[in-house]
Scaffold this active site. Structure first.
Site, PDB file in Angstrom:
ATOM      1  N   TYR A 161       0.816  -1.216   0.000  1.00  0.00           N
ATOM      2  CA  TYR A 161       0.000   0.000   0.000  1.00  0.00           C
ATOM      3  C   TYR A 161       0.853   1.271   0.000  1.00  0.00           C
ATOM      4  O   TYR A 161       0.315   2.373   0.049  1.00  0.00           O
ATOM      5  CB  TYR A 161      -0.915   0.036   1.228  1.00  0.00           C
ATOM      6  CG  TYR A 161      -2.093  -0.904   1.138  1.00  0.00           C
ATOM      7  CD1 TYR A 161      -1.887  -2.265   0.930  1.00  0.00           C
ATOM      8  CD2 TYR A 161      -3.395  -0.448   1.266  1.00  0.00           C
ATOM      9  CE1 TYR A 161      -2.944  -3.137   0.854  1.00  0.00           C
ATOM     10  CE2 TYR A 161      -4.460  -1.317   1.194  1.00  0.00           C
ATOM     11  CZ  TYR A 161      -4.233  -2.662   0.984  1.00  0.00           C
ATOM     12  OH  TYR A 161      -5.285  -3.521   0.909  1.00  0.00           O
TER      13      TYR A 161
ATOM     14  N   LYS B 167       3.724 -14.369   5.507  1.00  0.00           N
ATOM     15  CA  LYS B 167       3.976 -15.386   4.481  1.00  0.00           C
ATOM     16  C   LYS B 167       5.495 -15.459   4.312  1.00  0.00           C
ATOM     17  O   LYS B 167       6.046 -15.311   3.210  1.00  0.00           O
ATOM     18  CB  LYS B 167       3.258 -14.967   3.179  1.00  0.00           C
ATOM     19  CG  LYS B 167       3.292 -15.993   2.082  1.00  0.00           C
ATOM     20  CD  LYS B 167       2.275 -17.101   2.250  1.00  0.00           C
ATOM     21  CE  LYS B 167       2.423 -18.134   1.158  1.00  0.00           C
ATOM     22  NZ  LYS B 167       1.553 -19.313   1.344  1.00  0.00           N
TER      23      LYS B 167
ATOM     24  N   ASP C 219      -2.238 -17.998   4.733  1.00  0.00           N
ATOM     25  CA  ASP C 219      -3.256 -18.872   4.121  1.00  0.00           C
ATOM     26  C   ASP C 219      -3.821 -19.839   5.162  1.00  0.00           C
ATOM     27  O   ASP C 219      -5.040 -20.052   5.239  1.00  0.00           O
ATOM     28  CB  ASP C 219      -2.709 -19.620   2.889  1.00  0.00           C
ATOM     29  CG  ASP C 219      -1.248 -20.009   3.008  1.00  0.00           C
ATOM     30  OD1 ASP C 219      -0.586 -19.551   3.959  1.00  0.00           O
ATOM     31  OD2 ASP C 219      -0.764 -20.785   2.172  1.00  0.00           O
TER      32      ASP C 219
ATOM     33  N   ASP D  75      -5.773  -5.980   5.810  1.00  0.00           N
ATOM     34  CA  ASP D  75      -6.973  -5.491   5.133  1.00  0.00           C
ATOM     35  C   ASP D  75      -7.900  -6.664   4.811  1.00  0.00           C
ATOM     36  O   ASP D  75      -9.110  -6.642   5.073  1.00  0.00           O
ATOM     37  CB  ASP D  75      -6.544  -4.767   3.853  1.00  0.00           C
ATOM     38  CG  ASP D  75      -7.638  -3.881   3.290  1.00  0.00           C
ATOM     39  OD1 ASP D  75      -8.668  -3.721   3.966  1.00  0.00           O
ATOM     40  OD2 ASP D  75      -7.456  -3.339   2.184  1.00  0.00           O
TER      41      ASP D  75
END
Ligand code: NAD
Length: 361
Positions: free
Chosen positions: A124, A191, A224, A248
């Site tokens: 972002y 991740k 995930d 988000d």
């Protein structure tokens, strides 16, 4: 004492939910001096900017903002006013509680999580290279030279940027929040198995910070796996801390777990200023129809009251909201079992019902 607060209605359905929220906040008996400021699509047409400097100046004066949603064009046009506001005021922590209340249509019970999302960097940061520009060509050459990877010329690039400073302060924020609010556990989400440098840095920093808080449990989850775990056993999680993009997405997922965006509040907090706003967007297709749920913004108002030290008024407003939800009568379409339920009430009628409940508490 009157609290000076910058009030930004936003656009789309923003003005309706903002007005409903202003009414319930005033009905708590707390005094506010509203500094009303304009931002959003109409302001862009009138003033040539989606976020006038005066909005930032006002929040710098008052220290606190209450904001309705602002539309951001997808894939083109002006950059997000919401992202600019957070960056200009360095509102680095995005706090999004996800809690089940009796009467909400949710598959789950007993969810009470706090999502702490890093708000200033990651994908972002707005560092992007458009396909077919000289800057993109230069970036492709640099990537080829420095990494040996030849990316396709027919591509666009967005930079994922994660720093030790921002990771450290967001994880500290999560732990401090946990400590101050009697919470037991912080889970860092990442991740790092794939993005070894950026997410790896976030995770390593989280582990470092966790050592300073031996009274709070710490664990980490790959994003995930986290999504699956939240769907299977959300009640196992307490405070989650995440980089910007995962934060988000996971906060919308969590809003879905507790009964929808209509009841999901948010706060953007920095070391000097704080801006409170619902998680949801401007839902433009319902603009001007007195239809959407103002409760997400009202719950954001509860967070704002706590931030202002008005704890009694905050818990009274929260109790009134939860009583109206539990009763299920004066609620908008999204809280009914069918969206076309003719007994659903409008935005302003929800405000009337919450005010009436507060007067009885
Ligand atoms: P959205 O949250 O505006 O709406 C998605 C759907 O969720 C709506 O169609 C509606 O069915 C439901 N919904 C949302 N808020 C609701 C409410 N209060 N009551 C009942 N139902 C509600 O998401 P979107 O359509 O993806 O985004 C619309 C615009 O809002 C976009 O321009 C987006 O960039 C912007 N946006 C702004 C903010 C912000 O200002 N902080 C946040 C998210 C999205």
């Amino acid at each position: 004492m009157s609290h000076a607060v910058t009030l930004i209605s936003g656009d789309g359905t923003g003005p309706e939910i903002t007005e409903a929220t202003r009414r319930v906040l005033e009905a708590t008996g707390v005094a506010f001096t509203w500094d009303v400021q304009q931002a959003g699509a109409e302001t862009l047409e009138k003033c040539g900017t989606i976020l006038p400097d005066e909005v930032i100046a006002s929040i710098k004066r008052t220290g606190v903002g209450l904001k309705g949603p602002i539309t951001t064009p997808v894939g083109k046009g002006a950059r997000s006013a919401n992202v600019s506001l957070r960056k200009k005021l360095d509102l680095y922590a995005n706090l999004r509680p996800a809690k089940t209340y009796q009467g909400l249509r949710s598959r789950y019970e007993h969810i009470d999580m706090i999502i702490v999302r890093e708000n200033t960097e990651d994908l972002y940061a707005g560092v992007e290279f458009q396909r077919g520009t000289p800057e993109q060509e230069e970036m492709l050459e640099t990537i080829a030279r420095t990494t040996g990877t030849h990316l396709d010329h027919d591509s666009a690039i967005s930079i994922k940027y994660i720093s030790v400073m921002a990771s450290r302060r967001i994880v500290k924020f999560a732990f401090d929040y946990a400590r101050t609010n009697g919470r037991r556990k912080v889970t860092a989400v990442h991740k790092a198995n794939i993005m070894k440098f950026s997410d790896g840095l976030f995770l390593a920093t989280a582990h470092e910070v966790a050592k300073e808080y031996s009274d709070i449990q710490f664990e980490d989850r790959i994003v995930d796996n986290m999504c699956m775990q939240l769907v299977q056993k959300p009640e196992c999680y307490d405070v989650l801390v995440l980089p910007n993009l995962y934060g988000d997405i996971i906060s919308d997922l969590s809003a879905g777990l507790i009964g929808g965006l209509g009841v999901a509040p948010g706060a953007n907090i920095g070391s000097k200023y704080a801006v409170f706003e619902p998680v949801h967007g401007s839902a433009p297709k319902y603009a001007g129809q007195n239809k959407v749920n103002p409760m997400a913004m009202m719950f954001s108002g509860v967070l704002m009251l706590r931030h202002l030290g008005e704890r009694e008024a905050a818990s009274r407003l929260e109790r009134a909201l939860s009583a109206v939800i539990a009763e299920g009568k004066n609620v908008t379409y999204d809280l009914k079992s069918r969206p076309d339920d003719p007994t659903a009430v409008g935005t302003s009628q929800v405000a009337d019902a919450v005010i009436e409940k507060m007067q009885k508490l």
